[in-house]
Design a protein around this motif. Structure first.
Motif, PDB file in Angstrom:
ATOM      1  N   GLU A 121      44.032  47.412  35.194  1.00  0.00           N
ATOM      2  CA  GLU A 121      44.616  46.170  34.702  1.00  0.00           C
ATOM      3  C   GLU A 121      45.637  45.569  35.652  1.00  0.00           C
ATOM      4  OE1 GLU A 121      47.046  44.527  30.762  1.00  0.00           O
ATOM      5  OE2 GLU A 121      46.385  46.606  30.885  1.00  0.00           O
ATOM      6  N   THR A 122      46.607  46.314  36.094  1.00  0.00           N
ATOM      7  CA  THR A 122      47.706  45.750  36.883  1.00  0.00           C
ATOM      8  C   THR A 122      47.370  45.637  38.359  1.00  0.00           C
ATOM      9  OG1 THR A 122      48.687  47.957  37.066  1.00  0.00           O
ATOM     10  CG2 THR A 122      49.460  46.545  35.279  1.00  0.00           C
ATOM     11  N   ALA A 123      46.727  46.638  38.907  1.00  0.00           N
ATOM     12  CA  ALA A 123      46.339  46.622  40.317  1.00  0.00           C
ATOM     13  C   ALA A 123      45.143  47.534  40.490  1.00  0.00           C
ATOM     14  CB  ALA A 123      47.495  47.080  41.203  1.00  0.00           C
ATOM     15  N   THR A 124      44.174  47.070  41.269  1.00  0.00           N
ATOM     16  CA  THR A 124      43.001  47.890  41.532  1.00  0.00           C
ATOM     17  C   THR A 124      43.129  48.522  42.915  1.00  0.00           C
ATOM     18  OG1 THR A 124      40.571  47.927  41.475  1.00  0.00           O
ATOM     19  CG2 THR A 124      41.613  46.012  42.502  1.00  0.00           C
ATOM     20  N   LYS A 125      42.163  49.353  43.262  1.00  0.00           N
ATOM     21  CA  LYS A 125      42.193  50.072  44.532  1.00  0.00           C
ATOM     22  C   LYS A 125      41.008  49.668  45.399  1.00  0.00           C
ATOM     23  CE  LYS A 125      45.617  52.670  42.986  1.00  0.00           C
ATOM     24  NZ  LYS A 125      47.002  52.548  43.494  1.00  0.00           N
TER      25      LYS A 125
ATOM     26  N   LEU B 238      28.895  34.154  33.199  1.00  0.00           N
ATOM     27  CA  LEU B 238      30.209  34.209  33.823  1.00  0.00           C
ATOM     28  C   LEU B 238      30.013  34.484  35.309  1.00  0.00           C
ATOM     29  CD1 LEU B 238      33.341  34.631  33.977  1.00  0.00           C
ATOM     30  CD2 LEU B 238      32.895  37.028  33.353  1.00  0.00           C
ATOM     31  N   ARG B 239      30.568  33.636  36.149  1.00  0.00           N
ATOM     32  CA  ARG B 239      30.459  33.817  37.594  1.00  0.00           C
ATOM     33  C   ARG B 239      31.799  34.291  38.145  1.00  0.00           C
ATOM     34  NH1 ARG B 239      27.031  33.083  41.473  1.00  0.00           N
ATOM     35  NH2 ARG B 239      27.726  32.770  43.604  1.00  0.00           N
ATOM     36  N   LEU B 240      31.752  35.365  38.939  1.00  0.00           N
ATOM     37  CA  LEU B 240      32.943  35.912  39.566  1.00  0.00           C
ATOM     38  C   LEU B 240      32.915  35.642  41.069  1.00  0.00           C
ATOM     39  CD1 LEU B 240      33.093  39.428  37.837  1.00  0.00           C
ATOM     40  CD2 LEU B 240      34.387  37.364  37.225  1.00  0.00           C
ATOM     41  N   GLU B 241      33.991  35.083  41.582  1.00  0.00           N
ATOM     42  CA  GLU B 241      34.169  34.889  43.014  1.00  0.00           C
ATOM     43  C   GLU B 241      35.460  35.599  43.404  1.00  0.00           C
ATOM     44  OE1 GLU B 241      33.053  30.857  44.507  1.00  0.00           O
ATOM     45  OE2 GLU B 241      32.914  30.400  42.359  1.00  0.00           O
ATOM     46  N   PRO B 242      35.364  36.714  44.155  1.00  0.00           N
ATOM     47  CA  PRO B 242      36.515  37.600  44.373  1.00  0.00           C
ATOM     48  C   PRO B 242      37.684  36.989  45.124  1.00  0.00           C
ATOM     49  CG  PRO B 242      34.439  38.717  44.863  1.00  0.00           C
ATOM     50  CD  PRO B 242      34.135  37.268  44.705  1.00  0.00           C
ATOM     51  N   GLY B 243      37.463  35.936  45.882  1.00  0.00           N
ATOM     52  CA  GLY B 243      38.566  35.355  46.648  1.00  0.00           C
ATOM     53  C   GLY B 243      38.654  35.884  48.060  1.00  0.00           C
ATOM     54  N   THR B 244      37.697  36.721  48.452  1.00  0.00           N
ATOM     55  CA  THR B 244      37.599  37.236  49.811  1.00  0.00           C
ATOM     56  C   THR B 244      36.150  37.642  50.062  1.00  0.00           C
ATOM     57  OG1 THR B 244      38.264  38.985  51.349  1.00  0.00           O
ATOM     58  CG2 THR B 244      38.298  39.528  49.010  1.00  0.00           C
ATOM     59  N   GLU B 245      35.714  37.546  51.323  1.00  0.00           N
ATOM     60  CA  GLU B 245      34.364  37.977  51.663  1.00  0.00           C
ATOM     61  C   GLU B 245      34.261  39.498  51.692  1.00  0.00           C
ATOM     62  OE1 GLU B 245      33.206  36.158  55.297  1.00  0.00           O
ATOM     63  OE2 GLU B 245      33.140  34.110  54.457  1.00  0.00           O
TER      64      GLU B 245
ATOM     65  N   PHE C 280      44.616  38.534  46.021  1.00  0.00           N
ATOM     66  CA  PHE C 280      43.399  37.744  46.153  1.00  0.00           C
ATOM     67  C   PHE C 280      43.282  36.832  44.935  1.00  0.00           C
ATOM     68  CE2 PHE C 280      41.881  41.609  48.589  1.00  0.00           C
ATOM     69  CZ  PHE C 280      41.942  40.983  49.838  1.00  0.00           C
ATOM     70  N   LYS C 281      42.697  35.661  45.131  1.00  0.00           N
ATOM     71  CA  LYS C 281      42.472  34.719  44.033  1.00  0.00           C
ATOM     72  C   LYS C 281      41.073  34.937  43.465  1.00  0.00           C
ATOM     73  CE  LYS C 281      46.230  32.066  43.994  1.00  0.00           C
ATOM     74  NZ  LYS C 281      47.080  31.905  42.799  1.00  0.00           N
TER      75      LYS C 281
ATOM     76  N   VAL D 109      44.841  38.908  41.900  1.00  0.00           N
ATOM     77  CA  VAL D 109      44.453  40.313  41.827  1.00  0.00           C
ATOM     78  C   VAL D 109      45.103  41.059  42.992  1.00  0.00           C
ATOM     79  CG1 VAL D 109      42.565  41.977  41.879  1.00  0.00           C
ATOM     80  CG2 VAL D 109      42.263  39.770  40.721  1.00  0.00           C
ATOM     81  N   THR D 110      45.838  42.114  42.674  1.00  0.00           N
ATOM     82  CA  THR D 110      46.445  42.969  43.693  1.00  0.00           C
ATOM     83  C   THR D 110      45.517  44.140  43.989  1.00  0.00           C
ATOM     84  OG1 THR D 110      48.670  42.397  42.940  1.00  0.00           O
ATOM     85  CG2 THR D 110      48.440  44.400  44.260  1.00  0.00           C
ATOM     86  N   VAL D 111      45.220  44.333  45.261  1.00  0.00           N
ATOM     87  CA  VAL D 111      44.334  45.422  45.676  1.00  0.00           C
ATOM     88  C   VAL D 111      45.135  46.339  46.615  1.00  0.00           C
ATOM     89  CG1 VAL D 111      42.156  46.057  46.746  1.00  0.00           C
ATOM     90  CG2 VAL D 111      42.343  43.891  45.513  1.00  0.00           C
TER      91      VAL D 111
END
Length: 347
Positions: A206-210, A251-258, A304-305, A337-339
């Motif tokens: 939830e808060t930050a992924t890896k 639902l379409r997901l676009e991670p905000g980075t390639e 990332f957006k 999103v914090t990675v």
């Protein structure tokens, strides 16, 4: 009536002079219906002394019902709802409106002479010229039809298409214009007033992924269900309505980075049995999320957006058994999103 756009007047008093100078033929044709707040819209038509507003009312999933962040349905492609249309008015309403605008204009101190001349010419057409006394002597035989422009779009070319002066149409005859209000026109206007819930997805973690960790994504199924708006017009002997319904389909997901992968690979999560993605629960860590993503590098000191967009299928039904499909719509938003890198300890 509470409204997002508010009840639009045909003419704004402070700009009447410039409007009359620019478009004397249609200066009396401004207005747009407002959005309702809650399940039933209060009537918006009628007169308030010197102005008329659209008589179209809206009810259903309009502004204010959800109680949280909402957004509007955006058409997919180059289609857009009507920027202008024509509605009927009784002879009494039209006469009261024109006389009110005439008196207000000629009696306003400092009003420019060309504004007075223009409004006087307009009045003469319907009082003592082509028409006699606003057709009050045959008020039961027909109605005036007037152009209404969506004030938010009045400068668009599409809004300028409704450039015909108010005209009389006998009861039972079809108005001789292409965009006279019909159930389909009402359905298209309702499309423009559908309010949708925010598309911020729930994520696990939830808060930050890896980095390289599959991240589950899903939406609250209680929020994402069919939504409908009904538009109704009861004016000049015309009583019609249409209900426009939007149904979420993907639902379409676009991670905000390639440097990321999505589940499924297309990034398009289809909706099954009303579910948009699947909530993460204990014991699912070894499974591939049916809807989600995996970041391949960290976001460093930033984020990332992630953009999440719902596609909605839209259909309508209306008076007389009319109905059909309207163009798909979409609504989405970004979230941070914090990675983080996975930390390891060497001994």
């Amino acid at each position: 009536m509470p409204a997002i756009r508010g009840q639009r007047r045909w003419i704004v008093a402070t700009t009447i002079a410039s409007v009359l100078a620019l478009t004397p033929a249609t200066a009396f044709a401004w207005g747009t219906p407002g959005k309702s707040n809650g399940q039933k819209a209060a009537p918006s038509g009628g007169t308030d002394g010197t102005s008329l507003v659209s008589k179209i009312t809206f009810s259903g999933s309009t502004a204010g019902e959800s109680g949280g962040k909402t957004g509007s349905l955006q058409p997919v492609g180059d289609w857009s709802p009507p920027a202008c249309w024509y509605e009927p008015r009784s002879a009494e309403e039209f006469a009261k409106y024109v006389e009110g605008q005439y008196n207000e204009t000629v009696n306003t101190p400092g009003q420019h002479s060309y504004a007075k001349a223009s409004v006087g010419k307009f009045r003469d057409t319907y009082k003592d010229g082509k028409y006699k006394n606003y057709n009050l002597d045959k008020k039961d035989e027909g109605n005036w039809w007037v152009a209404i422009r969506d004030e938010d779009r009045w400068m668009e070319p599409e809004a300028q298409a409704c450039d015909r002066k108010p005209f009389w149409t006998e009861t039972g005859d079809a108005p001789p214009v292409e965009n006279a209000v019909t159930p389909r026109v009402l359905a298209e206007l309702a499309y423009n007033r559908i309010e949708l819930p925010t598309t911020e997805v729930s994520l696990a973690p939830e808060t930050a992924t890896k980095v390289n960790l599959p991240t589950w994504a899903w939406l609250d199924r209680a929020k994402f269900k069919e939504v409908s708006v009904t538009a109704q017009l009861n004016a000049g002997g015309l009583n019609i309505q249409a209900t426009t319904t939007a149904k979420p389909v993907s639902l379409r997901l676009e991670p905000g980075t390639e440097d990321a992968e999505t589940y499924p690979a297309s990034g398009e999560c289809t909706i099954n049995a009303g579910s948009i993605g699947e909530p993460y629960a204990k014991g699912k860590s070894d499974r591939t999320p049916p809807c989600g993503l995996k970041y391949l590098r960290s976001s460093g000191d930033g984020t990332f957006k992630l953009q999440s967009t719902i596609t909605w299928e839209v259909a309508w039904t209306g008076t007389g058994g009319a109905g059909g499909d309207l163009p798909n719509g979409a609504f989405g938003n970004d979230q941070d999103v914090t990675v983080q890198e996975i930390q390891s300890v060497n001994r």
